[in-house]
Design a protein around this motif. Structure first.
Motif: not given
Length: 458
Positions: A272-281
């Motif tokens: 989340a810190s590096r891409t602004g996305l949290l892998h949610a699966d």
């Protein structure tokens, strides 16, 4: 009757059999109790038989049924051992496989989505799928430029099946709930249903995967395959070899378990810190341990491969800073500060009165992995936590029911719990505090005045 309606009727019938089967086993259990067997023993048998049937049905279906099975499977480590043991193999199977589409259906779908000359795009294409999941299956192939690729093909009618299954399963949530102590099935199903559109959108998934591939392209520990081609309901990415985490869970050596667990925690908090996305699966089927050409080499050289970006949480600012601040205050024993922050963030509603010390006592056992330099995650620990919050006779249960989970934190909460479930399945010893300090805003302590002065002078 066409194949599609017939399959829909079959799917519905199988799902409908879940509550009916439960009712039958409950009647059987009542008869056993009347016959003199202890109620607790009979309840265990009823629960075990229900679980066996449920995972058998979910394993035979794709769509929302399998999606729910995968989401629940990461909580298997929280189940009592006598209940978990009989169907652990079925759960592992859910993480890696589902019945494949016939070859003629695969070819027809590729012709429709890539054009009638689709074979010319590949030097080789393996008709037998390498993996099958809830809304699509993956075929190994060689792209026309010689690169080995994974061809992810969405099942025809996947969207309708997914929604139909989840709507049906939501009506059975009370039946499924008791199988995983401490997990509320209904909100989980509702959240899966809310994210259907994103999971079906392969263009959106391609963008998320490209963002990760670019960010981690020079990373020595995390590997994300790049996107090669994307079109309607087809996603082609670079092929990645590696040992599925589901295999590390069942067969891995201690060093493999520890390395996989450390990297999984690192990826969870750094992504989340590096891409602004949290892998949610974060179920084990979406990760690979890459040992390269030397599986007996030093573990610090092994890497973690990450797959499937169909479900992500968009966090442009990274993980919310209040999470780290609340964790730090809890570990420092600041009950009043934790209470005020959780009330400000909506975890404690204005109309609810909770004693700050009771709240801290509720939270601290769950934060044990962050209190030590390295924590040995295992099934016994997570079972104790699940049992503590699910015991209706305990004041902890009552306090937990008074807490609220704000919508902005829902997916973060589930991903974190799921990842902890996988770490416990791995039985990995992980330096979790190290990852929190590195990646979670608000968690690291501010340097002492003497340290600040030394840094300034240096």
């Amino acid at each position: 009757m066409s194949d599609l309606p017939r399959k829909a009727i079959t799917r519905t019938a199988k799902l409908a059999a879940l509550p009916l089967g439960f009712a039958g086993r409950a009647t059987w259990g009542l008869g056993k109790r009347i016959g003199g067997r202890p109620a607790e023993m009979v309840a265990r048998e009823v629960q075990q038989r229900t679980a066996e049937q449920m995972f058998k049905v979910l394993g035979e279906l794709k769509g929302g049924a399998m999606k729910l099975g995968q989401a629940m499977s990461v909580f298997e480590s929280a189940l009592p051992e006598e209940i978990a043991r009989p169907y652990r193999a079925a759960l592992t199977k859910l993480q890696e496989a589902a019945p494949p589409m016939p070859t003629r259906t695969v070819h027809a779908a590729l012709a429709e989505r890539l054009g009638p000359d689709w074979p010319e795009l590949f030097q080789e294409f393996q008709d037998k799928p390498a993996a099958a999941a809830s809304i699509g299956q993956v075929h190994r192939a060689v792209w026309h430029d010689g690169r080995e690729v994974a061809v992810k093909l969405q099942y025809p009618g996947a969207g309708e099946a997914l929604l139909s299954d989840l709507n049906q399963l939501s009506r059975f949530a009370r039946v499924l709930g008791p199988l995983v102590p401490g997990l509320d099935i209904k909100p989980l199903i509702a959240e899966l249903r809310d994210r259907v559109a994103e999971e079906l959108d392969y263009e959106l998934e391609a963008r998320s995967q490209r963002a990760h591939a670019v960010e981690y392209s020079q990373d020595s520990e995390i590997v994300v395959p790049d996107v090669v081609h994307q079109s309607d309901q087809v996603l082609i990415t670079e092929w990645m070899e590696g040992v599925p985490l589901s295999e590390v869970i069942t067969e891995g050596r201690p060093e493999e378990r520890d390395r996989a667990g450390q990297l999984l925690a690192r990826y969870l908090f750094s992504g989340a810190s590096r891409t602004g996305l949290l892998h949610a699966d974060p179920h084990p089927g979406n990760f690979r341990l890459l040992t390269g050409d030397d599986p007996d080499g030093p573990p610090e050289r092994w890497r973690l491969g990450v797959l499937d970006f169909g479900s992500v949480n968009r966090l442009p600012e990274g993980l919310p800073e209040p999470i780290g601040r609340a964790l730090r205050m809890a570990l420092d024993g600041d009950a009043k500060g934790v209470h005020e922050l959780m009330r400000d963030e909506g975890f404690v509603k204005p109309t609810i009165e909770i004693d700050p010390d009771d709240l801290l006592d509720f939270l601290l056992p769950m934060l044990e992995p962050a209190q030590v330099e390295a924590f040995p995650f295992d099934r016994e620990w997570i079972r104790s936590q699940a049992g503590r919050v699910a015991d209706r006779r305990s004041p902890v249960y009552e306090l937990g029911n008074q807490l609220n989970l704000p919508p902005a934190y829902l997916l973060i909460h589930r991903v974190t719990l799921s990842t902890i479930g996988v770490l416990c399945q791995l039985g990995a010893t992980v330096r979790l505090r190290e990852e929190l300090e590195a990646w979670v805003p608000g968690f690291a302590r501010d340097p002492e005045p003497e340290e600040q002065a030394a840094e300034t002078s240096a």
